[in-house]
Design an enzyme around this catalytic site. Structure first.
Site, PDB file in Angstrom:
ATOM      1  N   ASP A  40       1.619 -52.443  39.330  1.00  0.00           N
ATOM      2  CA  ASP A  40       2.841 -51.794  38.842  1.00  0.00           C
ATOM      3  C   ASP A  40       3.458 -52.686  37.766  1.00  0.00           C
ATOM      4  O   ASP A  40       3.529 -53.902  37.903  1.00  0.00           O
ATOM      5  CB  ASP A  40       3.821 -51.606  40.008  1.00  0.00           C
ATOM      6  CG  ASP A  40       4.957 -50.658  39.662  1.00  0.00           C
ATOM      7  OD1 ASP A  40       5.067 -49.616  40.313  1.00  0.00           O
ATOM      8  OD2 ASP A  40       5.742 -50.970  38.732  1.00  0.00           O
ATOM      9  N   ASN A  96       6.611 -41.626  46.693  1.00  0.00           N
ATOM     10  CA  ASN A  96       7.786 -40.789  46.410  1.00  0.00           C
ATOM     11  C   ASN A  96       7.328 -39.446  45.845  1.00  0.00           C
ATOM     12  O   ASN A  96       6.433 -39.408  45.005  1.00  0.00           O
ATOM     13  CB  ASN A  96       8.688 -41.499  45.409  1.00  0.00           C
ATOM     14  CG  ASN A  96       9.070 -42.892  45.879  1.00  0.00           C
ATOM     15  OD1 ASN A  96       9.312 -43.099  47.055  1.00  0.00           O
ATOM     16  ND2 ASN A  96       9.095 -43.855  44.976  1.00  0.00           N
ATOM     17  N   GLY A 102      12.854 -40.034  44.449  1.00  0.00           N
ATOM     18  CA  GLY A 102      12.593 -41.232  43.656  1.00  0.00           C
ATOM     19  C   GLY A 102      11.333 -41.189  42.817  1.00  0.00           C
ATOM     20  O   GLY A 102      10.979 -42.194  42.199  1.00  0.00           O
ATOM     21  N   GLN A 103      10.643 -40.030  42.784  1.00  0.00           N
ATOM     22  CA  GLN A 103       9.436 -39.983  41.949  1.00  0.00           C
ATOM     23  C   GLN A 103       9.827 -39.952  40.478  1.00  0.00           C
ATOM     24  O   GLN A 103      10.652 -39.146  40.054  1.00  0.00           O
ATOM     25  CB  GLN A 103       8.578 -38.747  42.275  1.00  0.00           C
ATOM     26  CG  GLN A 103       7.247 -38.752  41.527  1.00  0.00           C
ATOM     27  CD  GLN A 103       6.316 -37.613  41.940  1.00  0.00           C
ATOM     28  OE1 GLN A 103       6.722 -36.658  42.593  1.00  0.00           O
ATOM     29  NE2 GLN A 103       5.059 -37.719  41.535  1.00  0.00           N
ATOM     30  N   HIS A 109       0.917 -41.034  43.443  1.00  0.00           N
ATOM     31  CA  HIS A 109       0.569 -42.448  43.572  1.00  0.00           C
ATOM     32  C   HIS A 109       1.098 -43.017  44.870  1.00  0.00           C
ATOM     33  O   HIS A 109       2.150 -42.608  45.351  1.00  0.00           O
ATOM     34  CB  HIS A 109       1.083 -43.270  42.388  1.00  0.00           C
ATOM     35  CG  HIS A 109       2.530 -43.063  42.083  1.00  0.00           C
ATOM     36  ND1 HIS A 109       2.985 -41.950  41.404  1.00  0.00           N
ATOM     37  CD2 HIS A 109       3.622 -43.800  42.386  1.00  0.00           C
ATOM     38  CE1 HIS A 109       4.308 -42.027  41.272  1.00  0.00           C
ATOM     39  NE2 HIS A 109       4.722 -43.138  41.868  1.00  0.00           N
ATOM     40  N   HIS A 111       2.262 -46.613  46.562  1.00  0.00           N
ATOM     41  CA  HIS A 111       2.645 -47.997  46.285  1.00  0.00           C
ATOM     42  C   HIS A 111       2.114 -48.885  47.415  1.00  0.00           C
ATOM     43  O   HIS A 111       2.279 -48.547  48.594  1.00  0.00           O
ATOM     44  CB  HIS A 111       4.170 -48.147  46.278  1.00  0.00           C
ATOM     45  CG  HIS A 111       4.880 -47.366  45.214  1.00  0.00           C
ATOM     46  ND1 HIS A 111       5.363 -47.956  44.062  1.00  0.00           N
ATOM     47  CD2 HIS A 111       5.217 -46.057  45.125  1.00  0.00           C
ATOM     48  CE1 HIS A 111       5.971 -47.040  43.314  1.00  0.00           C
ATOM     49  NE2 HIS A 111       5.891 -45.876  43.931  1.00  0.00           N
TER      50      HIS A 111
HETATM   51  P1  5GP Z   1       7.704 -43.704  41.399  1.00  0.00           P
HETATM   52  O1  5GP Z   1       9.156 -44.049  41.267  1.00  0.00           O
HETATM   53  O2  5GP Z   1       7.317 -42.496  40.574  1.00  0.00           O
HETATM   54  O3  5GP Z   1       7.245 -43.630  42.820  1.00  0.00           O
HETATM   55  O4  5GP Z   1       6.940 -44.959  40.826  1.00  0.00           O
HETATM   56  C1  5GP Z   1       6.417 -45.053  39.541  1.00  0.00           C
HETATM   57  C2  5GP Z   1       6.013 -46.478  39.337  1.00  0.00           C
HETATM   58  O5  5GP Z   1       5.232 -46.566  38.161  1.00  0.00           O
HETATM   59  C3  5GP Z   1       7.204 -47.433  39.148  1.00  0.00           C
HETATM   60  O6  5GP Z   1       7.190 -48.423  40.170  1.00  0.00           O
HETATM   61  C4  5GP Z   1       6.987 -48.014  37.764  1.00  0.00           C
HETATM   62  O7  5GP Z   1       7.322 -49.373  37.666  1.00  0.00           O
HETATM   63  C5  5GP Z   1       5.514 -47.768  37.507  1.00  0.00           C
HETATM   64  N1  5GP Z   1       5.169 -47.564  36.107  1.00  0.00           N
HETATM   65  C6  5GP Z   1       5.826 -46.752  35.224  1.00  0.00           C
HETATM   66  N2  5GP Z   1       5.235 -46.788  34.021  1.00  0.00           N
HETATM   67  C7  5GP Z   1       4.164 -47.633  34.145  1.00  0.00           C
HETATM   68  C8  5GP Z   1       3.172 -48.080  33.228  1.00  0.00           C
HETATM   69  O8  5GP Z   1       3.134 -47.710  32.055  1.00  0.00           O
HETATM   70  N3  5GP Z   1       2.242 -48.943  33.708  1.00  0.00           N
HETATM   71  C9  5GP Z   1       2.248 -49.371  35.010  1.00  0.00           C
HETATM   72  N4  5GP Z   1       1.285 -50.224  35.365  1.00  0.00           N
HETATM   73  N5  5GP Z   1       3.183 -48.980  35.890  1.00  0.00           N
HETATM   74  C10 5GP Z   1       4.129 -48.123  35.462  1.00  0.00           C
END
Ligand code: 5GP
Length: 146
Positions: A40, A96, A102-103, A109, A111
């Site tokens: 991440d 999420n 929180g998505q 994905h 985490h």
């Molecule tokens: P969500 O909030 O959708 O569950 O998590 C998305 C995750 O993707 C976040 O923790 C964020 O830091 C990560 N993320 C967003 N953009 C990028 C990116 O361009 N590269 C990587 N490696 N992670 C990303």
């Protein structure tokens, strides 16, 4: 048709689609036919890893069983390595689904977040049910499932 177009668009537009296609750089730590795992970019803790399917799915509400199973196989396979790479004792495995939860990136994905010690965080605040509320909600879930 509209749904197909929508799925195509969001796949094309997510950063994770770009990482799959190697149009964006990422620290990839594992790959197989169906899944990809990479660090991440804004880790909750060092080693925070994301596991995604290569298939275009938005989240838990549209994923098929096989794709989800492939993602969870990879989560299981790499979690010990993620944990040990940073000397952690445990990991969160969480996910999420939709903005209200929180998505932010609309490509499914999981985490994997390493944790060193129990007291450094609160996973989420707990509440209690009012009387009969739990019975009522459980009945509504069972009804939705029937
Ligand atoms: P969500 O909030 O959708 O569950 O998590 C998305 C995750 O993707 C976040 O923790 C964020 O830091 C990560 N993320 C967003 N953009 C990028 C990116 O361009 N590269 C990587 N490696 N992670 C990303």
């Amino acid at each position: 048709m509209a749904l197909l177009r929508y799925r195509f668009l969001y796949m094309e537009d997510t950063v994770f689609g770009k990482i799959i296609r190697r149009e964006l750089p990422a620290e990839i730590v594992y790959e197989d036919e169906e899944t990809l795992a990479f660090l991440d970019i804004e880790p909750v803790s060092p080693g925070h890893t994301l596991v995604i399917p290569k298939k275009a799915v938005r989240n838990i509400f549209d994923v098929d069983d096989e794709t989800l199973a492939a993602v969870m196989r990879t989560v299981r396979k790499i979690s010990p390595a993620v944990r040990d790479s940073v000397g952690a004792k445990g990991v969160h495995v969480n996910s999420n689904h939709e903005p209200e939860a929180g998505q932010v990136v609309f490509h499914l994905h999981m985490h994997i977040i390493p944790r060193m010690e129990r007291n450094a965080f609160e996973v989420w605040p707990k509440t209690t049910y009012a009387s009969e509320e739990a019975k009522d909600i459980a009945a509504r879930i069972r009804k939705e499932l029937s």
